[in-house]
Motif scaffolding. Sequence first.
Motif, PDB file in Angstrom:
ATOM      1  N   ILE A  98     -31.533 -42.104   8.183  1.00  0.00           N
ATOM      2  CA  ILE A  98     -30.220 -41.504   7.943  1.00  0.00           C
ATOM      3  C   ILE A  98     -29.600 -42.060   6.669  1.00  0.00           C
ATOM      4  CG2 ILE A  98     -27.833 -41.469   8.795  1.00  0.00           C
ATOM      5  CD1 ILE A  98     -28.988 -41.175  11.628  1.00  0.00           C
ATOM      6  N   GLU A 101     -31.281 -40.715   3.553  1.00  0.00           N
ATOM      7  CA  GLU A 101     -30.875 -39.350   3.231  1.00  0.00           C
ATOM      8  C   GLU A 101     -29.453 -39.333   2.679  1.00  0.00           C
ATOM      9  OE1 GLU A 101     -31.477 -35.123   3.058  1.00  0.00           O
ATOM     10  OE2 GLU A 101     -32.720 -36.932   2.985  1.00  0.00           O
ATOM     11  N   GLN A 149     -22.717 -38.445   8.988  1.00  0.00           N
ATOM     12  CA  GLN A 149     -22.108 -37.198   8.525  1.00  0.00           C
ATOM     13  C   GLN A 149     -22.511 -36.906   7.086  1.00  0.00           C
ATOM     14  OE1 GLN A 149     -17.991 -38.128   9.248  1.00  0.00           O
ATOM     15  NE2 GLN A 149     -17.936 -36.994  11.177  1.00  0.00           N
ATOM     16  N   ALA A 151     -25.201 -37.764   5.638  1.00  0.00           N
ATOM     17  CA  ALA A 151     -26.617 -37.360   5.601  1.00  0.00           C
ATOM     18  C   ALA A 151     -26.790 -35.871   5.886  1.00  0.00           C
ATOM     19  CB  ALA A 151     -27.423 -38.189   6.596  1.00  0.00           C
ATOM     20  N   GLY A 152     -25.807 -35.245   6.540  1.00  0.00           N
ATOM     21  CA  GLY A 152     -25.781 -33.790   6.640  1.00  0.00           C
ATOM     22  C   GLY A 152     -26.671 -33.166   7.693  1.00  0.00           C
ATOM     23  N   ASN A 153     -27.160 -33.960   8.652  1.00  0.00           N
ATOM     24  CA  ASN A 153     -28.003 -33.411   9.717  1.00  0.00           C
ATOM     25  C   ASN A 153     -27.195 -33.415  11.009  1.00  0.00           C
ATOM     26  OD1 ASN A 153     -29.908 -33.239  11.934  1.00  0.00           O
ATOM     27  ND2 ASN A 153     -31.541 -33.651  10.461  1.00  0.00           N
ATOM     28  N   ILE A 155     -27.852 -32.423  14.030  1.00  0.00           N
ATOM     29  CA  ILE A 155     -28.546 -32.870  15.241  1.00  0.00           C
ATOM     30  C   ILE A 155     -28.591 -34.395  15.288  1.00  0.00           C
ATOM     31  CG2 ILE A 155     -30.762 -32.884  16.453  1.00  0.00           C
ATOM     32  CD1 ILE A 155     -31.196 -30.041  15.373  1.00  0.00           C
ATOM     33  N   LEU A 156     -28.928 -35.017  14.158  1.00  0.00           N
ATOM     34  CA  LEU A 156     -28.941 -36.472  14.115  1.00  0.00           C
ATOM     35  C   LEU A 156     -27.549 -37.054  14.306  1.00  0.00           C
ATOM     36  CD1 LEU A 156     -31.478 -37.429  11.301  1.00  0.00           C
ATOM     37  CD2 LEU A 156     -31.640 -37.931  13.743  1.00  0.00           C
TER      38      LEU A 156
END
Length: 235
Positions: A98, A101, A149, A151-153, A155-156
């Motif tokens: 994370i 990214e 947040q 990192a923009g995923n 689901i993660l």
Amino acid sequence: MPSTLPQTPDQDFDAQSIRDALRDAIVDRRLAPGTKLTEGDVGTLFKVSRTLVRAALQALSYEGLVTVEKNRGAFVASPSPEESRQIFATRKLIEPGIVMEACRLIAPSQIQLLRQLLLEEGRLTGERGPTARRAEIKASGDFHLTIAQIAGNAILLRFMEELVARSSLAIAVYGQSVVSSCGHSEHQAIVDALERRDAGAAAALMVHHIDHIEADLDLRERDPTDLKNALGALV
């Protein structure tokens, strides 16, 4: 139990908003592990039916924050030593990815946001008392979630919300000192690495940081205590 939650204004609540309020109280440690959550008490507090309360408690049980026991009711979860180890092992698997990214995507305004969070965290670190302690723990969790947040995923991020919440429970049960609330200086080092866009350093710092939190937990297995031996010097 109800007095540990904020007073609710006159408004309509659904299962999701009840779940969110209870979750916040658990994560902030206003509701301690082992606290019983009776449907009647929670329903009275929020002025809703037991059906809505039951749905909220079930949602929290899916996250591992509430344990529902047949014929006994619902309780704020109290993680075992092994479960706590698994929580932090999982964080060490996913948070380096994370933060790497986030390192790729982070904007100057987001660096500034993280530094503002550090300022607030530093202010809380210098304060004393249970209220400040809870606020410091929440600020520490918010730091990790903000990186997720960035990192923009989505689901993660949702997974991290559960992990941070369950980490808070483990810290509440097994934490030995203020170290377990998350080292402020280690957060600063992570932000510095993000600002340099040094993904390798950021990932290594994150692993070290989570190791440091876990190291402050007393996760030794204990045999059941014999009551006579435990109280022999007192009675």
